[in-house]
Motif scaffolding. Structure first.
Motif, mmCIF file in Angstrom:
data_model
loop_
_atom_site.group_PDB
_atom_site.id
_atom_site.type_symbol
_atom_site.label_atom_id
_atom_site.label_comp_id
_atom_site.label_asym_id
_atom_site.label_seq_id
_atom_site.Cartn_x
_atom_site.Cartn_y
_atom_site.Cartn_z
ATOM 1 N N VAL A 123 28.319 26.235 45.390
ATOM 2 C CA VAL A 123 29.308 27.188 44.870
ATOM 3 C C VAL A 123 28.604 28.296 44.092
ATOM 4 C CG1 VAL A 123 31.173 27.458 43.177
ATOM 5 C CG2 VAL A 123 31.272 25.597 44.846
ATOM 6 N N THR A 124 27.617 27.934 43.264
ATOM 7 C CA THR A 124 26.850 28.939 42.515
ATOM 8 C C THR A 124 26.152 29.913 43.458
ATOM 9 O OG1 THR A 124 26.476 27.427 40.651
ATOM 10 C CG2 THR A 124 24.968 29.290 40.869
ATOM 11 N N LEU A 125 25.496 29.382 44.472
ATOM 12 C CA LEU A 125 24.754 30.220 45.426
ATOM 13 C C LEU A 125 25.694 31.161 46.177
ATOM 14 C CD1 LEU A 125 22.379 27.468 46.878
ATOM 15 C CD2 LEU A 125 21.753 29.248 45.224
ATOM 16 N N ALA A 126 26.808 30.638 46.670
ATOM 17 C CA ALA A 126 27.757 31.464 47.432
ATOM 18 C C ALA A 126 28.394 32.526 46.548
ATOM 19 C CB ALA A 126 28.834 30.581 48.058
ATOM 20 N N ALA A 127 28.700 32.162 45.297
ATOM 21 C CA ALA A 127 29.327 33.124 44.383
ATOM 22 C C ALA A 127 28.377 34.271 44.061
ATOM 23 C CB ALA A 127 29.766 32.410 43.103
ATOM 24 N N ALA A 128 27.088 33.985 43.939
ATOM 25 C CA ALA A 128 26.107 35.057 43.706
ATOM 26 C C ALA A 128 25.960 35.930 44.943
ATOM 27 C CB ALA A 128 24.756 34.454 43.309
ATOM 28 N N GLN A 129 25.890 35.303 46.107
ATOM 29 C CA GLN A 129 25.786 36.058 47.364
ATOM 30 C C GLN A 129 26.990 36.979 47.567
ATOM 31 O OE1 GLN A 129 25.455 33.297 50.605
ATOM 32 N NE2 GLN A 129 23.480 32.457 49.964
ATOM 33 N N MET A 130 28.154 36.503 47.190
ATOM 34 C CA MET A 130 29.388 37.257 47.405
ATOM 35 C C MET A 130 29.323 38.650 46.790
ATOM 36 S SD MET A 130 33.295 36.347 46.179
ATOM 37 C CE MET A 130 33.156 34.647 46.650
ATOM 38 N N PHE A 131 28.582 38.767 45.684
ATOM 39 C CA PHE A 131 28.499 40.046 44.985
ATOM 40 C C PHE A 131 27.144 40.726 45.186
ATOM 41 C CE2 PHE A 131 31.718 37.485 42.873
ATOM 42 C CZ PHE A 131 32.800 38.356 42.926
ATOM 43 N N GLY A 132 26.446 40.322 46.239
ATOM 44 C CA GLY A 132 25.238 41.030 46.642
ATOM 45 C C GLY A 132 24.010 40.752 45.819
ATOM 46 N N TYR A 133 23.949 39.610 45.133
ATOM 47 C CA TYR A 133 22.770 39.309 44.317
ATOM 48 C C TYR A 133 21.538 39.140 45.196
ATOM 49 C CZ TYR A 133 19.658 37.110 40.980
ATOM 50 O OH TYR A 133 18.585 36.823 40.186
ATOM 51 N N ALA A 134 20.424 39.744 44.775
ATOM 52 C CA ALA A 134 19.221 39.745 45.613
ATOM 53 C C ALA A 134 18.004 39.098 44.950
ATOM 54 C CB ALA A 134 18.870 41.182 46.005
ATOM 55 N N VAL B 81 28.061 36.695 37.365
ATOM 56 C CA VAL B 81 27.438 37.163 36.125
ATOM 57 C C VAL B 81 26.049 37.731 36.404
ATOM 58 C CG1 VAL B 81 26.364 36.373 33.980
ATOM 59 C CG2 VAL B 81 28.720 35.775 34.480
ATOM 60 N N ILE B 82 25.195 36.965 37.115
ATOM 61 C CA ILE B 82 23.836 37.472 37.332
ATOM 62 C C ILE B 82 23.807 38.577 38.396
ATOM 63 C CG2 ILE B 82 22.695 35.378 36.538
ATOM 64 C CD1 ILE B 82 22.172 34.695 39.493
ATOM 65 N N ALA B 83 24.899 38.686 39.157
ATOM 66 C CA ALA B 83 24.991 39.773 40.141
ATOM 67 C C ALA B 83 25.537 41.050 39.520
ATOM 68 C CB ALA B 83 25.880 39.348 41.303
ATOM 69 N N GLY B 84 25.869 41.008 38.227
ATOM 70 C CA GLY B 84 26.373 42.196 37.541
ATOM 71 C C GLY B 84 27.780 42.580 37.962
ATOM 72 N N ALA B 85 28.579 41.607 38.374
ATOM 73 C CA ALA B 85 29.950 41.884 38.807
ATOM 74 C C ALA B 85 30.839 42.214 37.608
ATOM 75 C CB ALA B 85 30.506 40.689 39.563
ATOM 76 N N SER B 86 32.037 42.706 37.902
ATOM 77 C CA SER B 86 32.956 43.142 36.851
ATOM 78 C C SER B 86 33.565 41.951 36.112
ATOM 79 C CB SER B 86 34.089 43.962 37.463
ATOM 80 O OG SER B 86 34.942 43.128 38.236
ATOM 81 N N ARG B 87 34.189 42.246 34.980
ATOM 82 C CA ARG B 87 34.872 41.196 34.208
ATOM 83 C C ARG B 87 35.970 40.531 35.036
ATOM 84 N NH1 ARG B 87 34.261 40.392 28.906
ATOM 85 N NH2 ARG B 87 32.930 41.808 27.719
ATOM 86 N N ASP C 160 36.060 40.202 38.276
ATOM 87 C CA ASP C 160 35.439 39.333 39.273
ATOM 88 C C ASP C 160 34.966 38.026 38.633
ATOM 89 O OD1 ASP C 160 35.864 41.183 41.288
ATOM 90 O OD2 ASP C 160 33.895 42.124 41.046
ATOM 91 N N ARG C 161 34.370 38.144 37.451
ATOM 92 C CA ARG C 161 33.950 36.950 36.721
ATOM 93 C C ARG C 161 35.140 36.046 36.428
ATOM 94 N NH1 ARG C 161 30.100 38.298 31.642
ATOM 95 N NH2 ARG C 161 30.890 36.220 31.172
ATOM 96 N N ALA C 162 36.237 36.653 35.958
ATOM 97 C CA ALA C 162 37.432 35.873 35.624
ATOM 98 C C ALA C 162 38.003 35.186 36.856
ATOM 99 C CB ALA C 162 38.488 36.783 34.991
ATOM 100 N N ALA C 163 37.946 35.866 37.994
ATOM 101 C CA ALA C 163 38.457 35.287 39.244
ATOM 102 C C ALA C 163 37.671 34.033 39.619
ATOM 103 C CB ALA C 163 38.392 36.317 40.369
ATOM 104 N N LEU C 164 36.346 34.116 39.556
ATOM 105 C CA LEU C 164 35.512 32.961 39.913
ATOM 106 C C LEU C 164 35.631 31.854 38.878
ATOM 107 C CD1 LEU C 164 33.711 32.658 42.478
ATOM 108 C CD2 LEU C 164 34.487 34.983 42.039
ATOM 109 N N ARG C 165 35.768 32.239 37.611
ATOM 110 C CA ARG C 165 35.947 31.226 36.567
ATOM 111 C C ARG C 165 37.231 30.437 36.801
ATOM 112 N NH1 ARG C 165 35.334 34.373 32.491
ATOM 113 N NH2 ARG C 165 37.512 34.872 32.074
#
Length: 338
Positions: free
Chosen positions: A65-76, A198-204, A206-211
């Motif tokens: 879930v952590t990996l997919a959530a980071a990928q979702m927001f383009g984390y590289a 969070v580490i992908a720099g997504a918006s608040r 987006d963070r709230a949605a995943l939380r």
């Protein structure tokens, strides 16, 4: 695709997390390598105890879930691999501690670490894994991610104490039970999902949605575990069927059956849970009473309710393969019994 038994009778295909596995497989391979590396120690017993549980066939659902959530927001970067490993270590540590507190003999079809190495070793190796988890969080360099996961660690510990304080208390309310599982189980799912954006720099937002997604997924997941204890299989559950009953745990099916029962039935529950009369005959009677009062089906229904909230939490987000895979996780968790 597997087939599971419906606890009400009948069969249905189980939902799959194949897409989540496919999307995260490369990163999960790196997580597994890091797990083996960070579980290592010159103290011989530490890797022995840690690897006994780490290698015992868990699905790695939380780190995926952590990996997919980071990928979702383009984390590289590679921070998501370290955070996913931290999440898995936190989960493993709680299992080691849980088995000591619950005096469990089996975990994922094998003897628990405490049965092989003893309670002291299990607790101390759990503490070692927590320490390694926090070291990796610091290496990532995100104060927000560190805050989220460290807060989750505190909440999980609070949940353990809450459960201990409520042990064998048949007057536990549904709300009180939800408070325990929100802390013990859902808090880590929530943190695992939120640190990705969070580490992908997504918006608040987006963070709230995943939380929210993680929190409600965790609640659904635990409620299905509560139901499976009275009608699932050891393979689905990761422990022996009936363990919750034998350990005198007051889970939602017990709460509902007790509250809806007759005076005579409540006397049975008091004898079983409070006086440890939890033999196979008593377990069979408990399952019968749950069926009579719809306790299992209503527990599954409540899990479906939280699954719906998790689904709605992701609804506003852009359509991506990762979003679709995370939605599949909801169906997978619930379809273990329905």
């Amino acid at each position: 695709m597997g087939v599971v038994l419906n606890l009400e009778g009948g069969k249905r295909e189980q939902a799959s997390i194949a897409e989540l596995i496919a999307l995260t497989s490369a990163d999960l391979g790196r997580v597994n390598e890091l797990i083996l590396s960070k579980a290592g120690s010159d103290v011989e017993m530490i890797p022995e105890v840690a690897n006994h549980l780490i290698s015992s066939g868990g699905k790695r659902l939380r780190p995926m879930v952590t990996l997919a959530a980071a990928q979702m927001f383009g984390y590289a970067g590679d921070g998501h691999v370290k955070l996913a490993t931290s999440v898995e270590f936190m989960h493993t540590a709680t299992l080691l501690h849980d088995d000591v507190v619950d005096e469990s003999d089996m975990r994922r079809g094998r003897k628990t670490a405490r049965m092989i190495w003893g309670n002291q070793a299990s607790v101390l190796v759990g503490d070692f894994l927590l320490g390694q988890a926090f070291r990796m969080m610091v290496e990532v360099g995100s104060l927000d991610a560190l805050d989220i996961l460290s807060t989750a660690a505190s909440i999980i510990a609070e949940g353990e104490v809450m459960q201990l304080a409520a042990a064998k208390n048949l007057e536990t309310t549904e709300d009180e039970h939800f408070a325990v599982i929100k802390a013990k189980t859902a808090a880590l799912f929530s943190a695992a999902a939120e640190v990705g954006p969070v580490i992908a720099g997504a918006s608040r937002n987006d963070r709230a949605a995943l939380r929210s997604y993680g929190m409600n997924l965790g609640l659904a997941f635990q409620l299905i575990d509560d139901a499976l204890d009275y009608g699932g299989s050891s393979k689905d559950l990761g422990k022996n069927v009936g363990d919750d009953f034998r350990e005198g745990k007051v889970t939602l099916p017990v709460i509902l059956a007790y509250r809806r029962g007759t005076q005579a039935e409540r006397k049975f529950w008091k004898a079983a849970i409070e006086d440890n009369r939890t033999d196979d005959e008593s377990l069979e009677k408990a399952i019968g009473l749950m069926a009579r009062h719809g306790a299992i089906s209503d527990t599954i229904g409540r899990a479906g309710h939280f699954g719906g909230i998790a689904r709605d939490a992701l609804a506003p987000l852009d359509e991506t393969p990762q979003k679709a895979a995370l939605l599949d996780v909801i169906d997978f968790c619930i379809s273990r019994v329905v």
